[in-house]
Design a protein around this motif. Structure first.
Motif, mmCIF file in Angstrom:
data_model
loop_
_atom_site.group_PDB
_atom_site.id
_atom_site.type_symbol
_atom_site.label_atom_id
_atom_site.label_comp_id
_atom_site.label_asym_id
_atom_site.label_seq_id
_atom_site.Cartn_x
_atom_site.Cartn_y
_atom_site.Cartn_z
ATOM 1 N N ARG A 184 6.027 -5.203 -10.051
ATOM 2 C CA ARG A 184 5.700 -5.010 -10.218
ATOM 3 C C ARG A 184 5.134 -4.805 -8.925
ATOM 4 O O ARG A 184 3.939 -5.850 -8.729
ATOM 5 N N PRO A 185 4.577 -3.727 -7.737
ATOM 6 C CA PRO A 185 3.419 -3.810 -6.800
ATOM 7 C C PRO A 185 2.146 -3.322 -7.342
ATOM 8 O O PRO A 185 0.958 -4.116 -6.796
ATOM 9 N N ASP A 186 1.394 -3.006 -8.673
ATOM 10 C CA ASP A 186 0.101 -2.987 -8.936
ATOM 11 C C ASP A 186 -0.040 -4.250 -10.583
ATOM 12 O O ASP A 186 -1.124 -4.186 -10.535
ATOM 13 N N GLU A 238 0.642 4.401 -3.312
ATOM 14 C CA GLU A 238 0.216 5.645 -2.744
ATOM 15 C C GLU A 238 1.370 6.402 -3.721
ATOM 16 O O GLU A 238 1.594 7.281 -3.973
ATOM 17 N N ALA A 239 2.475 5.669 -2.741
ATOM 18 C CA ALA A 239 4.097 6.640 -3.185
ATOM 19 C C ALA A 239 3.930 7.011 -5.358
ATOM 20 O O ALA A 239 3.531 7.895 -5.278
ATOM 21 N N MET A 240 3.890 5.452 -5.492
ATOM 22 C CA MET A 240 3.661 5.602 -7.069
ATOM 23 C C MET A 240 1.977 6.299 -7.938
ATOM 24 O O MET A 240 2.426 7.109 -8.674
ATOM 25 N N LEU A 241 1.842 6.496 -6.878
ATOM 26 C CA LEU A 241 0.515 6.920 -7.291
ATOM 27 C C LEU A 241 0.100 9.154 -7.233
ATOM 28 O O LEU A 241 0.337 8.951 -8.119
ATOM 29 N N ILE A 298 -5.830 -4.159 -2.283
ATOM 30 C CA ILE A 298 -5.853 -4.613 -1.180
ATOM 31 C C ILE A 298 -7.721 -4.215 -0.177
ATOM 32 O O ILE A 298 -7.151 -4.982 0.622
ATOM 33 N N ALA A 299 -7.734 -3.022 -0.488
ATOM 34 C CA ALA A 299 -8.857 -2.990 0.016
ATOM 35 C C ALA A 299 -9.511 -3.978 0.262
ATOM 36 O O ALA A 299 -10.621 -4.314 1.220
ATOM 37 N N ALA A 300 -10.056 -4.583 -1.204
ATOM 38 C CA ALA A 300 -11.155 -5.004 -1.234
ATOM 39 C C ALA A 300 -10.350 -7.361 -0.104
ATOM 40 O O ALA A 300 -11.536 -7.875 -0.290
ATOM 41 N N ARG A 322 0.808 -1.788 0.166
ATOM 42 C CA ARG A 322 -0.677 0.127 -0.033
ATOM 43 C C ARG A 322 0.767 1.540 0.152
ATOM 44 O O ARG A 322 0.554 2.269 -0.841
ATOM 45 N N SER A 323 2.362 1.440 0.990
ATOM 46 C CA SER A 323 3.007 2.222 1.291
ATOM 47 C C SER A 323 3.417 2.090 -0.771
ATOM 48 O O SER A 323 3.209 3.525 -1.169
#
Length: 110
Positions: free
Chosen positions: A92-94, A11-14, A69-71, A7-8
């Motif tokens: 590739r975390p995504d 979020e940084a990528m976003l 992640i949320a799901a 998640r961290s």
């Protein structure tokens, strides 16, 4: 991969993608009425639009990973349902699919 760490990173990528998109949206090549400059401006504009499209698709993938992640399904391949290898998620975390399913998906999209 630990979902808190994922998640961290996501979020940084976003944040990085949002900054890059904002910068490109702020770039509007000056339009000159001369014929010589018109072709150059169009070419620059095309490159900016292509880059924006790529960044926006990447942003959608990152946002989708945050939603997984949320799901509670992060790391589960959307193709076969098996776990995506940890090394792939590190790189590739995504990633939404294992390498095999991603290759099938890419071939189908052509």
């Amino acid at each position: 991969m630990d979902t808190a760490a994922a998640r961290s990173r996501l979020e940084a990528m976003l944040d990085d993608l949002d900054r890059s998109i904002a910068i490109l949206r702020g770039e509007h090549p000056g339009r000159d009425n001369s014929a010589a400059d018109a072709g150059s401006a169009l070419s620059d504009s095309d490159r900016v639009e292509a880059a924006l499209g790529s960044l926006q698709r990447h942003r959608s993938g990152v946002q989708a990973a945050l939603e997984r992640i949320a799901a509670g399904v992060y790391g589960q391949c959307q193709g076969c349902g098996h776990q995506v290898p940890e090394g792939r998620l590190e790189a590739r975390p995504d990633a939404a699919r294992c390498v095999t399913c991603q290759a099938k998906h890419d071939r189908a999209m052509r």
